[in-house]
Design a protein around this motif. Structure first.
Motif, mmCIF file in Angstrom:
data_model
loop_
_atom_site.group_PDB
_atom_site.id
_atom_site.type_symbol
_atom_site.label_atom_id
_atom_site.label_comp_id
_atom_site.label_asym_id
_atom_site.label_seq_id
_atom_site.Cartn_x
_atom_site.Cartn_y
_atom_site.Cartn_z
ATOM 1 N N SER A 291 70.166 5.780 -55.544
ATOM 2 C CA SER A 291 70.063 4.749 -56.570
ATOM 3 C C SER A 291 70.522 5.333 -57.900
ATOM 4 O O SER A 291 70.823 6.536 -58.026
ATOM 5 C CB SER A 291 68.621 4.244 -56.681
ATOM 6 O OG SER A 291 67.754 5.298 -57.090
ATOM 7 N N LEU A 292 70.556 4.493 -58.927
ATOM 8 C CA LEU A 292 70.992 4.928 -60.254
ATOM 9 C C LEU A 292 70.035 5.954 -60.866
ATOM 10 O O LEU A 292 70.442 6.747 -61.722
ATOM 11 C CB LEU A 292 71.120 3.712 -61.178
ATOM 12 C CG LEU A 292 72.258 2.729 -60.837
ATOM 13 C CD1 LEU A 292 72.219 1.531 -61.775
ATOM 14 C CD2 LEU A 292 73.607 3.435 -60.935
ATOM 15 N N GLU A 293 68.776 5.940 -60.446
ATOM 16 C CA GLU A 293 67.815 6.910 -60.983
ATOM 17 C C GLU A 293 68.166 8.339 -60.590
ATOM 18 O O GLU A 293 67.708 9.300 -61.217
ATOM 19 C CB GLU A 293 66.408 6.567 -60.496
ATOM 20 C CG GLU A 293 65.898 5.224 -61.005
ATOM 21 C CD GLU A 293 64.504 4.914 -60.495
ATOM 22 O OE1 GLU A 293 64.007 5.728 -59.670
ATOM 23 O OE2 GLU A 293 63.931 3.896 -60.894
ATOM 24 N N GLU A 294 68.982 8.496 -59.554
ATOM 25 C CA GLU A 294 69.349 9.832 -59.084
ATOM 26 C C GLU A 294 70.642 10.349 -59.707
ATOM 27 O O GLU A 294 71.130 11.415 -59.328
ATOM 28 C CB GLU A 294 69.483 9.811 -57.554
ATOM 29 C CG GLU A 294 68.219 9.363 -56.839
ATOM 30 C CD GLU A 294 68.406 9.281 -55.338
ATOM 31 O OE1 GLU A 294 69.058 10.184 -54.782
ATOM 32 O OE2 GLU A 294 67.915 8.318 -54.719
ATOM 33 N N LEU A 295 71.222 9.597 -60.652
ATOM 34 C CA LEU A 295 72.464 10.056 -61.287
ATOM 35 C C LEU A 295 72.251 11.350 -62.070
ATOM 36 O O LEU A 295 73.126 12.221 -62.099
ATOM 37 C CB LEU A 295 73.017 8.963 -62.207
ATOM 38 C CG LEU A 295 73.773 7.809 -61.546
ATOM 39 C CD1 LEU A 295 74.330 6.872 -62.606
ATOM 40 C CD2 LEU A 295 74.912 8.354 -60.687
ATOM 41 N N GLU A 296 71.101 11.452 -62.717
ATOM 42 C CA GLU A 296 70.835 12.675 -63.494
ATOM 43 C C GLU A 296 70.835 13.887 -62.579
ATOM 44 O O GLU A 296 71.405 14.939 -62.916
ATOM 45 C CB GLU A 296 69.490 12.539 -64.213
ATOM 46 C CG GLU A 296 69.153 13.725 -65.128
ATOM 47 C CD GLU A 296 70.119 13.841 -66.298
ATOM 48 O OE1 GLU A 296 70.530 14.970 -66.614
ATOM 49 O OE2 GLU A 296 70.486 12.792 -66.861
ATOM 50 N N ALA A 297 70.205 13.770 -61.404
ATOM 51 C CA ALA A 297 70.202 14.892 -60.464
ATOM 52 C C ALA A 297 71.608 15.162 -59.953
ATOM 53 O O ALA A 297 72.007 16.320 -59.751
ATOM 54 C CB ALA A 297 69.260 14.579 -59.303
#
Length: 424
Positions: A291-297
């Protein structure tokens, strides 16, 4: 009863001249011979009454009776001949069969409605005149007898012919419908086969795209870390150990994702999929994914591999999350774009932009020119990365643009609607 009317050519015709079948020709010739003999015999008294030689009456009867052979080819002419010879008291079989053939043929109904009353009236008049002159009887009895004879000789053949003609037309209509239905079923079967083949091709394409997205990024990072590990192994053992640990983590993550994907393929369990429209290819299945929340990782993994990458987020995400297919597609676009940066632009500065807008989410990955003093990792490229990104985005009704920048770098941009649909 055999069919009548103008012959209709078609497959399977084996009769001579205008007959479709040999048995039809045999029947008509047989009726013509019987009618000719009957009319020839009836021509004897007719010739005597008219004061002409008997031979003339016999020849006339033969010609008139033999016209019955033409009943299928010229039903109107045969009926007219039968009506014309009624005053001569000949052609009983000719008149009956001629009226039947006329009613059963494909001639307009108004012709039947005209000739049938003519035959009825002619038979009535001739019978009335003959009966009144031959016997001494009451006029009413003669009238009734004449009416009965005229109706008996004209109405039953006409009604039977109308019934047979209507039945034949109904059977032909049913046969045409059956043939049409058979053609439609064959066409539907061909279309079903085409759709099945298209579905198999689409599924193979989707699986290939998923495998590419899952494996390419992880393996690319592993190659980059392995190259860095080789470079610093002797100089900085601590950094080499960190790089080795990162390589191991990447490999385990890749194996985990592959195991999950293969498990879904083997189990064949249903997965939520995007709705397919009336026209256009389906967007493909969207199982539980990133998901978009995992872009930082995701960006952090590239930083750990030595890439100078910056993540910029504009706007605020809404309280209700995006649909799963939108978030997964946005993540895969950024992931594949970063993979391409590792392959083709090592050492370049990369900027990842994510913008939340009303009704849509936009993403952009832009890298600067490749650093001249950096050695390329030599990662293989199948040329499917941009194609896969475009298929994903367009499949959800979004817009995808990619190309070089004026500064010598490369830019990948995509916009996805929040209400994901399938583009036609």
């Amino acid at each position: 009863m055999t069919g009548t009317g103008e012959e209709r050519g078609g497959a399977g015709r084996d009769g001579p001249w205008w007959w479709e079948r040999r048995r039809s020709a045999v029947l008509d010739v047989g009726l013509g011979v019987v009618s000719a003999v009957e009319c020839a015999l009836e021509g004897v008294p007719t010739a005597r009454e008219a004061g002409v030689p008997v031979v003339v009456g016999v020849l006339f009867g033969l010609v008139v009776g033999s016209t019955l052979v033409l009943r299928r080819r010229r039903p109107i002419a045969v009926a007219l001949v039968g009506i014309a010879v009624t005053p001569a008291m000949m052609g009983f079989l000719l008149g009956v069969v001629g009226l039947y053939t006329l009613a059963a043929s494909e001639v307009p109904r108004r012709i039947v409605a005209t000739l049938a009353p003519m035959a009825l009236a002619g038979t009535f008049v001739v019978t009335y005149m003959r009966t009144r002159g031959d016997v001494e009887a009451d006029g009413t009895l003669v009238f009734v007898l004449s009416a009965f004879m005229s109706v008996a000789l004209t109405v039953p053949p006409v009604l039977l012919g109308l019934y047979v003609g209507a039945r034949r037309r109904l059977m032909e209509s049913l046969q045409e419908r059956a043939d049409s239905l058979e053609r439609e079923l064959s066409l539907l079967a061909d279309r079903a086969e085409e759709r099945a083949e298209w579905a198999r091709t689409e599924e193979r394409t989707r699986i290939a795209r998923e495998m590419h997205d899952v494996v390419a990024h992880r393996v690319s990072l592993m190659v980059v870390h392995a190259a860095a590990l080789q470079a610093v192994a002797a100089k900085d053992p601590a950094k080499a150990a960190r790089n080795a640990a990162l390589v191991g983590d990447m490999g385990r993550q890749a194996l985990t994702e592959l195991r999950e994907m293969l498990g879904v393929l083997r189990s064949g369990s249903p997965r939520p999929v995007a709705p397919a429209p009336v026209a256009g290819p389906p967007a493909g299945g969207f199982e539980e994914g990133p998901s978009l929340e995992e872009l930082e990782a995701l960006v952090g993994q590239s930083r750990a591999a030595g890439m100078v990458v910056e993540l910029l987020v504009q706007g605020e995400g809404r309280e209700d999350p995006y649909p799963a297919e939108v978030e997964q597609t946005a993540y895969r676009v950024v992931q594949e774009a970063l993979t391409n940066c590792h392959k083709h632009a090592p050492g370049a500065r990369v900027v990842v932009r994510l913008a939340h807008r009303d009704g849509e989410v936009a993403m952009q990955v832009e890298n600067g020119p490749c650093a001249a003093d950096v050695t390329r990792p030599g990662l293989p490229s199948g040329g499917n990365g941009l194609v896969g990104m475009r298929e994903r985005v367009v499949g959800l009704g979004g817009v995808f643009v990619s190309g070089p920048t004026d500064a010598g770098g490369f830019r990948v941009s995509a916009v996805l609607p929040r209400a994901a649909g399938v583009a036609p």
